[in-house]
Scaffold this motif. Structure first.
Motif, PDB file in Angstrom:
ATOM      1  N   LEU A  55      11.775  37.606 -10.979  1.00  0.00           N
ATOM      2  CA  LEU A  55      12.596  37.014 -12.033  1.00  0.00           C
ATOM      3  C   LEU A  55      11.781  36.242 -13.052  1.00  0.00           C
ATOM      4  CD1 LEU A  55      15.635  35.764  -9.982  1.00  0.00           C
ATOM      5  CD2 LEU A  55      15.559  37.619 -11.603  1.00  0.00           C
ATOM      6  N   SER A  56      10.480  36.474 -13.075  1.00  0.00           N
ATOM      7  CA  SER A  56       9.644  35.646 -13.935  1.00  0.00           C
ATOM      8  C   SER A  56       9.995  35.824 -15.403  1.00  0.00           C
ATOM      9  CB  SER A  56       8.181  35.998 -13.723  1.00  0.00           C
ATOM     10  OG  SER A  56       7.998  37.365 -14.016  1.00  0.00           O
ATOM     11  N   GLU A  57      10.672  36.935 -15.722  1.00  0.00           N
ATOM     12  CA  GLU A  57      10.947  37.159 -17.133  1.00  0.00           C
ATOM     13  C   GLU A  57      12.352  36.801 -17.528  1.00  0.00           C
ATOM     14  OE1 GLU A  57       7.649  40.655 -17.165  1.00  0.00           O
ATOM     15  OE2 GLU A  57       9.759  41.164 -17.270  1.00  0.00           O
ATOM     16  N   ASN A  58      13.085  36.236 -16.608  1.00  0.00           N
ATOM     17  CA  ASN A  58      14.459  35.863 -16.904  1.00  0.00           C
ATOM     18  C   ASN A  58      14.513  34.375 -17.233  1.00  0.00           C
ATOM     19  OD1 ASN A  58      17.292  35.090 -16.477  1.00  0.00           O
ATOM     20  ND2 ASN A  58      17.519  37.167 -15.666  1.00  0.00           N
ATOM     21  N   PRO A  59      15.115  34.023 -18.382  1.00  0.00           N
ATOM     22  CA  PRO A  59      15.122  32.601 -18.769  1.00  0.00           C
ATOM     23  C   PRO A  59      15.747  31.695 -17.713  1.00  0.00           C
ATOM     24  CG  PRO A  59      15.770  33.963 -20.620  1.00  0.00           C
ATOM     25  CD  PRO A  59      15.660  34.880 -19.451  1.00  0.00           C
ATOM     26  N   ILE A  60      16.740  32.199 -17.000  1.00  0.00           N
ATOM     27  CA  ILE A  60      17.333  31.325 -15.977  1.00  0.00           C
ATOM     28  C   ILE A  60      16.930  31.787 -14.582  1.00  0.00           C
ATOM     29  CG2 ILE A  60      19.289  30.525 -17.331  1.00  0.00           C
ATOM     30  CD1 ILE A  60      20.992  32.619 -15.841  1.00  0.00           C
ATOM     31  N   GLY A  61      15.736  32.366 -14.512  1.00  0.00           N
ATOM     32  CA  GLY A  61      15.258  32.906 -13.244  1.00  0.00           C
ATOM     33  C   GLY A  61      15.330  31.924 -12.096  1.00  0.00           C
ATOM     34  N   ASP A  62      14.886  30.704 -12.332  1.00  0.00           N
ATOM     35  CA  ASP A  62      14.871  29.726 -11.239  1.00  0.00           C
ATOM     36  C   ASP A  62      16.261  29.447 -10.711  1.00  0.00           C
ATOM     37  OD1 ASP A  62      12.224  27.805 -12.826  1.00  0.00           O
ATOM     38  OD2 ASP A  62      12.176  29.534 -11.486  1.00  0.00           O
ATOM     39  N   ARG A  63      17.219  29.398 -11.606  1.00  0.00           N
ATOM     40  CA  ARG A  63      18.591  29.149 -11.160  1.00  0.00           C
ATOM     41  C   ARG A  63      19.104  30.265 -10.271  1.00  0.00           C
ATOM     42  NH1 ARG A  63      21.663  25.243 -14.351  1.00  0.00           N
ATOM     43  NH2 ARG A  63      19.946  24.308 -15.525  1.00  0.00           N
ATOM     44  N   ILE A  64      18.807  31.489 -10.705  1.00  0.00           N
ATOM     45  CA  ILE A  64      19.294  32.627  -9.933  1.00  0.00           C
ATOM     46  C   ILE A  64      18.660  32.628  -8.552  1.00  0.00           C
ATOM     47  CG2 ILE A  64      19.447  35.137  -9.872  1.00  0.00           C
ATOM     48  CD1 ILE A  64      19.370  35.096 -12.901  1.00  0.00           C
TER      49      ILE A  64
ATOM     50  N   TYR B  98      25.343  37.469 -18.726  1.00  0.00           N
ATOM     51  CA  TYR B  98      24.328  38.456 -19.064  1.00  0.00           C
ATOM     52  C   TYR B  98      23.039  38.193 -18.307  1.00  0.00           C
ATOM     53  CZ  TYR B  98      20.717  40.840 -21.672  1.00  0.00           C
ATOM     54  OH  TYR B  98      19.626  41.611 -21.994  1.00  0.00           O
ATOM     55  N   PHE B  99      22.566  36.958 -18.380  1.00  0.00           N
ATOM     56  CA  PHE B  99      21.297  36.638 -17.743  1.00  0.00           C
ATOM     57  C   PHE B  99      21.398  36.723 -16.221  1.00  0.00           C
ATOM     58  CE2 PHE B  99      18.967  35.634 -21.416  1.00  0.00           C
ATOM     59  CZ  PHE B  99      19.797  34.976 -22.302  1.00  0.00           C
ATOM     60  N   ALA B 100      22.545  36.307 -15.707  1.00  0.00           N
ATOM     61  CA  ALA B 100      22.721  36.351 -14.250  1.00  0.00           C
ATOM     62  C   ALA B 100      22.694  37.800 -13.758  1.00  0.00           C
ATOM     63  CB  ALA B 100      24.043  35.696 -13.865  1.00  0.00           C
ATOM     64  N   GLU B 111      13.057  47.552 -11.773  1.00  0.00           N
ATOM     65  CA  GLU B 111      12.741  48.228 -13.018  1.00  0.00           C
ATOM     66  C   GLU B 111      12.176  47.257 -14.033  1.00  0.00           C
ATOM     67  OE1 GLU B 111      15.548  50.847 -14.640  1.00  0.00           O
ATOM     68  OE2 GLU B 111      15.965  51.821 -12.746  1.00  0.00           O
ATOM     69  N   VAL B 112      12.016  46.044 -13.571  1.00  0.00           N
ATOM     70  CA  VAL B 112      11.371  45.089 -14.465  1.00  0.00           C
ATOM     71  C   VAL B 112       9.876  45.389 -14.448  1.00  0.00           C
ATOM     72  CG1 VAL B 112      10.841  42.662 -14.804  1.00  0.00           C
ATOM     73  CG2 VAL B 112      13.103  43.355 -14.009  1.00  0.00           C
ATOM     74  N   THR B 113       9.318  45.594 -15.539  1.00  0.00           N
ATOM     75  CA  THR B 113       7.923  45.998 -15.521  1.00  0.00           C
ATOM     76  C   THR B 113       6.987  44.814 -15.492  1.00  0.00           C
ATOM     77  OG1 THR B 113       7.992  46.056 -17.892  1.00  0.00           O
ATOM     78  CG2 THR B 113       8.386  48.098 -16.752  1.00  0.00           C
ATOM     79  N   LYS B 114       5.901  45.008 -14.861  1.00  0.00           N
ATOM     80  CA  LYS B 114       4.911  43.951 -14.818  1.00  0.00           C
ATOM     81  C   LYS B 114       3.762  44.370 -15.719  1.00  0.00           C
ATOM     82  CE  LYS B 114       6.215  42.794 -10.159  1.00  0.00           C
ATOM     83  NZ  LYS B 114       7.574  43.235 -10.272  1.00  0.00           N
ATOM     84  N   PHE B 415       7.441  37.350 -22.362  1.00  0.00           N
ATOM     85  CA  PHE B 415       8.623  38.195 -22.344  1.00  0.00           C
ATOM     86  C   PHE B 415       9.877  37.352 -22.224  1.00  0.00           C
ATOM     87  CE2 PHE B 415      10.349  42.287 -22.327  1.00  0.00           C
ATOM     88  CZ  PHE B 415      11.461  42.286 -21.510  1.00  0.00           C
ATOM     89  N   LYS B 416       9.737  36.273 -21.445  1.00  0.00           N
ATOM     90  CA  LYS B 416      10.859  35.345 -21.351  1.00  0.00           C
ATOM     91  C   LYS B 416      11.132  34.770 -22.730  1.00  0.00           C
ATOM     92  CE  LYS B 416      10.751  32.281 -17.825  1.00  0.00           C
ATOM     93  NZ  LYS B 416      10.766  30.985 -17.097  1.00  0.00           N
ATOM     94  N   GLU B 417      10.066  34.449 -23.445  1.00  0.00           N
ATOM     95  CA  GLU B 417      10.209  33.905 -24.795  1.00  0.00           C
ATOM     96  C   GLU B 417      10.940  34.860 -25.708  1.00  0.00           C
ATOM     97  OE1 GLU B 417       6.223  31.416 -25.401  1.00  0.00           O
ATOM     98  OE2 GLU B 417       6.801  32.601 -27.152  1.00  0.00           O
ATOM     99  N   GLU B 418      10.650  36.123 -25.585  1.00  0.00           N
ATOM    100  CA  GLU B 418      11.314  37.123 -26.418  1.00  0.00           C
ATOM    101  C   GLU B 418      12.814  37.052 -26.232  1.00  0.00           C
ATOM    102  OE1 GLU B 418       8.645  38.643 -28.714  1.00  0.00           O
ATOM    103  OE2 GLU B 418      10.280  40.046 -28.428  1.00  0.00           O
ATOM    104  N   GLN B 419      13.220  36.939 -24.975  1.00  0.00           N
ATOM    105  CA  GLN B 419      14.648  36.860 -24.691  1.00  0.00           C
ATOM    106  C   GLN B 419      15.240  35.602 -25.290  1.00  0.00           C
ATOM    107  OE1 GLN B 419      16.499  38.518 -21.597  1.00  0.00           O
ATOM    108  NE2 GLN B 419      14.725  39.137 -20.415  1.00  0.00           N
ATOM    109  N   GLN B 420      14.497  34.499 -25.130  1.00  0.00           N
ATOM    110  CA  GLN B 420      14.998  33.241 -25.677  1.00  0.00           C
ATOM    111  C   GLN B 420      15.114  33.330 -27.193  1.00  0.00           C
ATOM    112  OE1 GLN B 420      11.970  30.806 -23.932  1.00  0.00           O
ATOM    113  NE2 GLN B 420      13.273  30.110 -22.269  1.00  0.00           N
TER     114      GLN B 420
END
Lengths: 192, 437
Positions: A55-64, B98-100, B111-114, B415-420
């Motif tokens: 979940l490192s790329e999810n903004p609310i990853g830690d919450r999830i 959405y994020f959840a 499928e999340v790419t590293k 990548f997180k920043e992109e979403q934000q």
């Protein structure tokens, strides 16, 4: 997909989870394989690091990630893992409340509760202004100023907070989402 | 003497001779001759289908609908509100869904790419050569795995090495021969044929199954072909479908021999190590080349480093400064068949090639995009970014904004920043929007 009963042999609490969560045997098996994949050191349980990696790329990853762990617990075993994922099954259309069976994890109410708890981290039953600001900051990162954040939070509370206690309780939360198609948006479509 | 030459030995020799001849003939007929003429029996595609069947390539658990953050959040809101959505893009409590959901999807299905370590796949996919989490699932799969290992290293690898050897030596030999000719049309035509033929042999040496899309956009003379870079194989893949002038640094050893003989047949652009640092020199040579319309299009990989085929890093602007037409090309490897990514800090070239040649196959798709030119008021960097986005979109790769030079540090935040950024754009708009209203 073959004889389900026998293939669930390696899955902890397999039969019980089948009934509880409503996942098919095939899906349960694949989730178990996925669990084993995430469990890199083969401990039989997951720690938060194992999930955080995904979940490192999810903004609310830690919450999830936090949603998987009970308060005070540092590990999650497979049954608990699956019980959380069960929230994201699409709702069955013809399930009706009959008071006898326990409410399934993927009912509209339970999904809402799950989402509510993502906001309400201290689990006091209310989403306080501070908590709302925290979530917003996570979702928006450094892209907005403090003032913008405050005004967004202010507006959201004003709209949802009906009893004017400067916090959003679960009922208010549910009411504000009355018309939203929760099932569609809080469900993951599985390929069977 | 007769004690040594018993009839069994004789028979053995004859058998060996026959099988060798048969083997070589088959090789010639089914692989080398088609390569020369650029036709295909479709053997490789059949092979690919068979592989997929045997290994029952696991389908993903989740049906992914590729919707963007914006589309989805708007959809969620639309269902829950009567307001006119476009005018009031304000935060809604439902936005968190959405994020959840995306988060849970990532947990359930990888499928999340590293970015920099090889794309990790569902671990039970035995098509990939190395299985980091190989658990004993069933006897059948274990047997298959070992059998596969035997076939790959015992049969496929020697075959491929033979082919590679043939291809490379033919290349060196024939291009040197052609170099003896006078410059002219004949030389160019022959050089093209020879290059194509040898690259095609190399493609078969890797059992690369390539699908070319939109060939009408193939690069033309006087242009620059720009592609994303995953491995040195990219060159072979592109050059087997068209003729390019290569650009690069002169190496020593075998590579250098190949380079030196190639340039005898047609003008490639090789730089000495010292010249590479001199940007002006590089730019000058490149622009001289493109201005000569009789010369082949230049093939350049602007990223400068191998990326693991899931994203396209920042393109270095040098090639975009020259003013020539740019022909972007997107190359995407199918990760189910093994990982073509070359992590140059982990593996050397030779061990990389051996890895490639002992995989089952290399399957990839190439998209030729329509040509792009620098527009009025665009500087080289913006142009480079525009090309990069086009490539990323076409290949289904993720368009990232940072320099491939960061390969050695793990930087996951962006990548997180992109979403934000996307989300904040929805809520508060950009600076211009705000100042306008």
């Amino acid at each position: 997909m073959g004889s389900s009963r026998s293939s669930l042999r390696g899955v902890p609490d397999g039969q019980q989870l089948l009934q509880e969560t409503g996942f098919s045997a095939a899906l349960l098996l694949r989730l178990h394989q996925r669990f084993q994949f995430l469990d890199k050191d083969s401990r039989g349980h997951l720690r938060s690091e194992d999930l955080e990696a995904e979940l490192s790329e999810n903004p609310i990853g830690d919450r999830i990630v936090g949603a998987f762990f009970q308060p005070g617990q540092e590990t999650v075993d497979f049954p608990s893992f699956v019980r959380v994922l069960a929230h994201f099954r699409p709702t069955e259309k013809n399930w009706t409340r009959d008071g006898v069976q326990p409410e399934p994890a993927n009912s509209r109410n339970r999904k809402l509760k799950f989402a509510f708890q993502l906001y309400d981290q201290d689990r006091d039953g209310k989403i306080s202004r501070t908590e709302l600001l925290q979530v917003l900051r996570e979702m928006l990162g450094l892209q907005v100023t403090e003032e913008q954040l405050q005004s967004i939070a202010e507006r959201a509370i004003q709209e949802a907070d009906l009893d004017r206690d400067d916090a959003i309780c679960f009922d208010e939360f549910r009411k504000s989402l009355e018309k939203v198609d929760i099932d569609h948006k809080m469900s993951v479509r599985f390929l069977e | 003497m007769e004690l040594f030459f018993n009839p069994f030995d004789n028979l053995l020799c004859i058998l060996l001779g026959i099988s060798f001849t048969v083997w070589f003939t088959l090789l010639l007929v089914f692989i080398i001759v088609p390569a020369i003429f650029g036709v295909s029996f479709g053997i490789r595609r059949l092979y690919m289908k068979t592989l997929l069947k045997i290994f029952e390539v696991r389908a993903p658990i989740i049906a992914r609908e590729p919707t963007s953050l914006e589309e989805e959040i708007k959809e969620i809101r639309r269902s829950g509100s009567n307001k006119d959505l476009d005018s009031a893009s304000e935060f809604e409590m439902s936005d968190i869904f959405y994020f959840a959901r995306r988060g849970v999807e990532s947990i359930m299905d990888d499928e999340v790419t590293k970015r920099f370590s090889a794309e990790e796949l569902e671990s039970w996919n035995l098509l990939t050569r190395s299985n980091n989490n190989f658990h004993y699932i069933s006897l059948r799969l274990t047997v298959l795995w070992w059998l596969g290992l035997l076939i790959r290293y015992g049969i496929l690898l020697p075959l491929r090495v033979t082919l590679a050897f043939t291809g490379v030596s033919l290349l060196v030999f024939l291009t040197s021969l052609i170099g003896l000719l006078q410059n002219g049309r004949m030389k160019n035509v022959l050089s093209e044929k020879v290059h194509l033929m040898c690259y095609r042999i190399c493609v078969r040496a890797l059992t690369a199954i390539i699908t070319y899309h939109d060939s009408e956009n193939k690069p033309k003379n006087g242009g620059i072909c720009v592609a994303n870079h995953t491995s040195p194989i990219d060159v072979i893949i592109l050059a087997s479908d068209g003729c390019y002038a290569m650009v690069g640094q002169i190496h020593g050893g075998l590579m250098g021999v190949i380079q030196r003989s190639m340039v005898k047949a047609c003008p490639h652009i090789w730089f000495e190590r010292s010249e590479v640092k001199d940007r002006h020199l590089v730019a000058k040579r490149l622009s001289n080349h493109v201005q000569d319309k009789s010369k082949l299009p230049i093939l350049i990989f602007p990223e400068g480093t191998c990326i693991n085929n899931t994203s396209v890093m920042m393109f270095k602007k040098g090639s975009f400064d020259i003013g020539a037409t740019v022909y972007p090309v997107a190359i995407k490897y199918d990760p189910r068949f093994g990982d073509a990514f070359w992590n140059s800090s982990k593996f050397g070239m030779v061990s990389y090639l051996l890895r490639m040649m002992s995989s089952w196959a290399i399957v990839c798709s190439v998209w030729y995009l329509p040509p792009m030119s620098r527009e009025e008021g665009e500087d080289a960097v913006q142009f480079a970014n525009r090309v990069k986005s086009a490539i990323a979109r076409k290949g289904g790769l993720v368009d990232l904004l940072w320099d491939g030079g960061l390969k050695r540090d793990k930087v996951k935040d962006t990548f997180k920043e992109e979403q934000q950024k996307l989300y904040s754009k929805m809520l508060v708009g950009t600076q211009e929007d705000r100042s306008r209203s």
